[in-house]
Design an enzyme around this catalytic site. Structure first.
Site, PDB file in Angstrom:
ATOM      1  N   ASP A   1       2.895   1.131   6.605  1.00 38.25           N
ATOM      2  CA  ASP A   1       3.332   1.187   5.217  1.00 38.25           C
ATOM      3  C   ASP A   1       4.334   2.339   5.140  1.00 38.25           C
ATOM      4  OD1 ASP A   1       3.786   0.860   2.552  1.00 38.25           O
ATOM      5  OD2 ASP A   1       1.681   0.794   1.965  1.00 38.25           O
TER       6      ASP A   1
HETATM    7  C1  BGC Z   1       3.921  -0.083  -0.619  1.00 42.50           C
HETATM    8  C2  BGC Z   1       4.174  -1.330   0.204  1.00 42.50           C
HETATM    9  C3  BGC Z   1       5.637  -1.650   0.208  1.00 42.50           C
HETATM   10  C4  BGC Z   1       6.404  -0.446   0.734  1.00 42.50           C
HETATM   11  C5  BGC Z   1       7.902  -0.645   0.764  1.00 42.50           C
HETATM   12  C6  BGC Z   1       4.811   1.072  -0.197  1.00 42.50           C
HETATM   13  O1  BGC Z   1       4.691   2.134  -1.086  1.00 42.50           O
HETATM   14  O2  BGC Z   1       2.569   0.301  -0.498  1.00 42.50           O
HETATM   15  O3  BGC Z   1       3.439  -2.410  -0.317  1.00 42.50           O
HETATM   16  O4  BGC Z   1       5.884  -2.793   0.982  1.00 42.50           O
HETATM   17  O5  BGC Z   1       6.147   0.670  -0.100  1.00 42.50           O
HETATM   18  O6  BGC Z   1       8.405  -0.663  -0.518  1.00 42.50           O
END
Ligand code: BGC
Length: 747
Positions: A233
């Protein structure tokens, strides 16, 4: 077009520095390139229910604009459709948009369990049940990937809250992980092979998901056979070298070379084997190579067709909670309706954060109702809504008075209520389950002058409905995406028949919910104290009254169930049950029923929920039409995770098969006997008297040593649960010369 390169040839020619660079992003949304070897960089972007491709400055909180894309209903609504075929079609449309926008991987779907209705991100998750989320997740992932682009199954794992999400440790026992929090991931990995899996920010039992070897390698790859790559993530990597060794292949976003240098140093000083890095590089190259053919042929998009699909999906995911005959509105009821509530004019159709899509168009219910009825239906905003410019500072007393006046003369009142956008978002959790007071005041006042009120709800996760006696009908539309407004109109006017079913229980009070008291934890830890009893498993097993049960949803027609049969085949780990039931549309409208099969194991040796969803089928039936529905349950559907043996076991014995229209509306029950596996837990120095006694060979070893009459004595009940070593210590059992170790050796 860049020709697809030969992964092994490239790998052989890369320098150590290039390898390190390839296993992290080159910026916020791109992988790195190796230009001299013909490896281009590719783009990955959010998010689950639409493409969020940022053209300007990148961020992961949904702050900056992205290119227009179809905003399909978020997962809360998609999950409530219980319709795998529909989700496959939505997935394919998402895949087409991804490909046409030169994006290799769409960062979704999110399939975490809805552990508490307070989780700020529940709107991005499909269900409180792993069987439902798993089946629908397979459909979404295979739909997207049918277009030659990839998905990122997220957030792996036990990411069930936003509070402290980047640090908190989910303290959860293995059985609960295996039975509740992992199976949806497992199913999607095994059946749809997502190109990537995204590890979560949080820790699991003290270890960051990004550094969790058990999670990322032993379970995901060795047990489930995952072939794709694991991506972090955004910002979830704490220690890049430890993460790589644990099974994390790609760090996102870029760290501007800082963590690449750490990898290089670790290989140079011998603390990281370069072969481990090669495995990750191979997976990243494999993903890039896989995307290139589709990206070379972007295809064309039919935005109107995707909008229509979004409308179909929004309708299919809406749940008719209550209807005392008012809906659907026809004739005068429709043309003499008044529309009240800011949400009818300014739809709340998606949640905030990284999943926020810039829609290609936006339908509102007010316009859709006026168009469909051919009548300029009167409208009153009713209440102010936080976060809606032009509304949030309005005078609530004046708006209420206006709404009451409008309701007085109307035939029916369509009242659009919901959660203001700031109430639920990625990044923080909700603090309560209620609708805002200014909205409830309007409901009370309007119902007092006109009892024919239908409430239409917009919210991303359960809200309490203590106000529902003031409404004769309640339609839960969740967050409906860009066509949610027209879909709501379709349902209210009977153009479509509601067929959504709750994928999450609607409780009476927050105090009744499973994680209450354990959510969101404190001091950097959240204890999953309710264990396997989440969602309806909790309410049903503990017989707690709920407002609306899991699986509930009304239709404008009715359905009958007949002739349930359940036939067992095989034994032990080869057991299976074939369930068959005939479902009939007993009303006078076409409609769809969701046939739900629950399994109970009332005599299990371990705690089991009173019922668990193990199969379902959504079936469209014309008036009077009957269909035989057959659902196969396999051994896994009959198993529990044995906490000592650490594997799935079919306990067997009396097994209850229930078929119904919700977890509390069981229409037919059958009992079968499954012949379980012999379960022998190994004896060790901690085993109790009873465990010895009932062990197939240990029993004889023990009884041979017992003083005469001991087994018949009254004190045996007191001793049964004591470790044998203690009884030996007290001099109550004489193990002979070679002691307890000798007894174990004889076993
Ligand atoms: C989120 C993800 C997301 C990523 C990119 C993170 O803060 O938890 O779900 O895909 O950011 O935006």
């Amino acid at each position: 077009m860049t020709d697809v390169f030969d992964v092994e040839r490239v790998l052989a020619e890369l320098t150590l520095e290039e390898k390190a660079a390839l296993t992290s992003g080159s910026d916020f949304w791109h992988t790195d390139s190796a230009d001299r070897l013909g490896v281009p960089r590719v783009m990955v972007t959010d998010g689950p229910h639409g493409l969020r491709k940022q053209a300007t400055e990148a961020d992961h909180l949904g702050l900056n604009d992205s290119v227009p894309a179809t905003c399909f209903p978020p997962a809360a609504a998609l999950g409530s459709s219980w319709d795998a075929d529909l989700l496959h079609r939505v997935g394919a449309a998402l895949g087409r948009e991804t490909r046409a926008n030169d994006v290799a991987v769409l960062l979704g779907p999110g399939i975490n369990m809805k552990r508490s209705p307070l989780c700020g991100r529940n709107f991005e998750y499909l269900a409180e049940d792993p069987a439902l989320a798993g089946r629908l997740g397979v459909a979404l992932v295979s739909g997207v990937q049918s277009q030659g682009v990839g998905t990122s199954l997220k957030h792996y794992a036990a990411n069930n809250q936003e509070a402290d999400r980047m640090r908190v440790s989910a303290e959860v026992d293995e059985r609960t992980l295996r039975e509740i929090y992992l199976p949806a991931f497992e199913r999607v990995v095994k059946e749809a092979q997502p190109w990537t899996v995204m590890c979560s920010y949080n820790k699991i039992n003290g270890t960051y998901a990004s550094q969790n070897h058990w999670l990322l390698t032993e379970v995901l790859r060795d047990e489930w056979g995952f072939e794709g790559l694991v991506v972090s993530d955004w910002g979830a990597v704490f220690d890049r070298v430890a993460a790589l060794a644990a099974g994390l292949d790609l760090e996102m976003p870029a760290s501007d070379g800082r963590t690449d240098a750490e990898l290089v140093a670790a290989v140079r000083d011998g603390s990281l084997d370069e072969a481990v890095l090669d495995v990750a590089v191979r997976r990243v190259l494999g993903m890039i190579a896989r995307a290139l053919p589709a990206l070379a042929e972007p295809g064309t998009l039919d935005h109107p067709a995707h909008h229509e699909l979004a409308r179909e999906a929004a309708a299919a995911g809406s749940v008719l909670l209550k209807n005392d005959g008012l809906l659907p509105l026809t004739g005068d009821d429709a043309t003499r309706a008044v529309v009240i509530g800011e949400f009818a004019r300014t739809p709340r159709y998606q949640g905030a954060g990284s999943s926020q899509v810039n829609p290609t168009r936006l339908d509102d219910a007010l316009t859709a109702l006026r168009t469909a009825t051919g009548t300029e239906l009167p409208f009153a905003a009713g209440f102010s809504v936080a976060g809606v410019p032009g509304s949030q500072d309005a005078d609530d007393d004046a708006l209420l008075a206006e709404a009451v006046a409008a309701a007085q003369d109307a035939g029916t009142v369509l009242l659009f209520l919901g959660l203001p956008a700031p109430d639920e978002s990625e990044g923080y959790d909700r603090t309560h389950l209620g609708l805002p007071a200014n909205q409830l005041a309007v409901l009370r006042a309007v119902a007092a002058v006109n009892p024919r009120v239908a409430v239409v709800l917009a919210n991303g996760s359960a809200v309490t409905v203590e106000w529902q006696d003031d409404a004769v009908a309640v339609l839960e539309c969740w967050l409906g995406g860009q066509a949610g407004g027209s879909a709501a109109a379709d349902l209210l006017l009977g153009v479509r028949n509601p067929s959504g079913r709750l994928a999450e229980t609607i409780p009476h009070r927050i105090e009744d919910t499973p994680a209450f008291g354990n959510f969101p934890g404190e001091g950097g830890q959240v204890r999953y104290g309710e264990g396997i009893l989440i969602g309806y498993r909790w309410y049903d097993t503990r017989a707690i009254d709920v407002a609306y049960p899991f699986g509930h949803g009304l239709s404008y027609t009715s359905f009958g169930y007949d002739g349930l049969t359940a036939e067992v085949s095989g034994t032990g780990a080869d057991s299976a049950v074939r369930v068959a039931v005939t479902v009939t549309n007993t009303g006078d409208r076409a409609g769809a029923e969701v046939v739900q099969v629950y399994v109970g194991d009332p005599e299990a040796a371990v705690l089991r929920p009173v019922r668990e969803l193990k199969g379902f089928a959504k079936v469209e039936l014309a008036p009077g039409e009957s269909r035989l529905i057959e659902i196969e349950l396999d051994a896994r559907d009959l198993s529990y995770w044995h906490p000592v043996l650490r594997r799935w076991v079919v306990g067997g014995g009396r097994t209850v098969i229930e078929v119904g229209a919700s977890s509390r509306d069981i229409r037919a029950t059958a009992e079968v006997t499954v012949s379980g596996e012999p379960i022998v837990t190994p004896l060790d120095t901690e085993s109790t008297f009873n465990e010895w006694l009932h062990h197939p060979t240990g029993g004889a070893v023990l009884t041979g040593l017992l003083p005469e009459g001991m087994l018949e004595s009254e004190m045996i009940a007191m001793l049964a649960d004591a470790p044998l070593r203690s009884l030996i210590g007290f001099g109550m059992v004489d193990p002979g010369e070679d002691g307890l170790e000798g007894m174990l050796a004889r076993v």
